[in-house]
Design a protein around this motif. Structure first.
Motif, short mmCIF file in Angstrom:
data_model
loop_
_atom_site.label_atom_id
_atom_site.label_comp_id
_atom_site.label_asym_id
_atom_site.label_seq_id
_atom_site.Cartn_x
_atom_site.Cartn_y
_atom_site.Cartn_z
N SER A 34 0.82 -1.20 0.00
CA SER A 34 0.00 0.00 0.00
C SER A 34 0.86 1.26 0.00
CB SER A 34 -0.93 -0.01 1.22
OG SER A 34 -0.16 -0.02 2.40
N ALA A 35 2.12 1.17 0.44
CA ALA A 35 3.00 2.33 0.49
C ALA A 35 3.81 2.50 -0.80
CB ALA A 35 3.95 2.20 1.67
N THR A 36 3.78 1.53 -1.67
CA THR A 36 4.55 1.62 -2.91
C THR A 36 3.65 1.35 -4.10
OG1 THR A 36 5.21 -0.70 -2.85
CG2 THR A 36 6.70 0.85 -1.79
N ILE A 37 4.05 1.90 -5.23
CA ILE A 37 3.30 1.72 -6.47
C ILE A 37 4.24 1.14 -7.51
CG2 ILE A 37 2.07 2.90 -8.33
CD1 ILE A 37 2.17 4.70 -5.17
N ALA A 38 3.89 -0.01 -8.07
CA ALA A 38 4.70 -0.62 -9.12
C ALA A 38 4.27 -0.04 -10.46
CB ALA A 38 4.51 -2.13 -9.12
#
Length: 184
Positions: A34-38
């Protein structure tokens, strides 16, 4: 990559909407939470072929600004037998990226060094979100030296908490998939 061509590629590049390949998406997706976006960064530029090395699978291209670079071309995406010196070509580079929101103004020695580096040669850079297109998943970001670049998010649902002005770190995969094709 030649610094001059790297700058020209970043300056003249545009986003190409292409789906992530399953192999390319796996490393970035395994890190995503939820804290990172691929996502994926896709840059394209045109130039004239200077040389082709079919054994090493490399193509040297000169762009309109006289920058020159040699690219290691993905064997499964380019038929080097069809490319020769003097051909006008389009070089397409796709690289996985993971975006992490960072607190405004947070810096450390590594971040400071990355902020002054060329985004094409770094694996991690600091950036500011300029726009977030919730529908298409395209993020426009301003890099450390002011250049705007784009990343296509793999999952648009992860963008709900993002807004313009946020500071992020972009962690790029260490390698890019490069293809060369005839320019039209």
């Amino acid at each position: 990559m030649n610094q001059k061509l790297a700058i020209a590629v970043v300056t003249g590049a545009f986003i190409a909407l292409a789906p992530l390949s399953p192999q390319a998406a796996q490393p970035a997706a395994s890190v995503a939470s939820s804290a990172t976006i691929a996502g994926v960064s896709v840059l394209q530029a045109e130039g004239i072929v200077q040389s082709v090395d079919r054994v090493a699978h490399t193509v040297t291209v000169k762009d309109a600004a006289s920058g020159q670079a040699t690219f290691n071309v993905s064997p499964d995406s380019t038929k080097l037998s069809e490319i020769k010196a003097g051909d006008k070509v389009r070089v397409r580079m796709a690289r996985d990226a993971v975006i992490t929101v960072t607190p405004h103004g947070s810096t450390n020695a590594a971040n400071h060094a990355a902020a002054n580096a060329d985004p094409m040669t770094q694996n991690n850079i600091q950036a500011e979100l300029v726009t977030v297109d919730q529908k298409t998943g395209i993020l426009a970001l301003r890099g450390p030296q002011g250049a705007i670049f784009h990343i296509q998010a793999a999952n648009t649902a992860q963008l709900a908490h993002l807004s313009a002005g946020m500071h992020v770190e972009v962690a790029y995969a260490p390698t890019a998939a490069v293809s060369v094709s005839a320019a039209q």
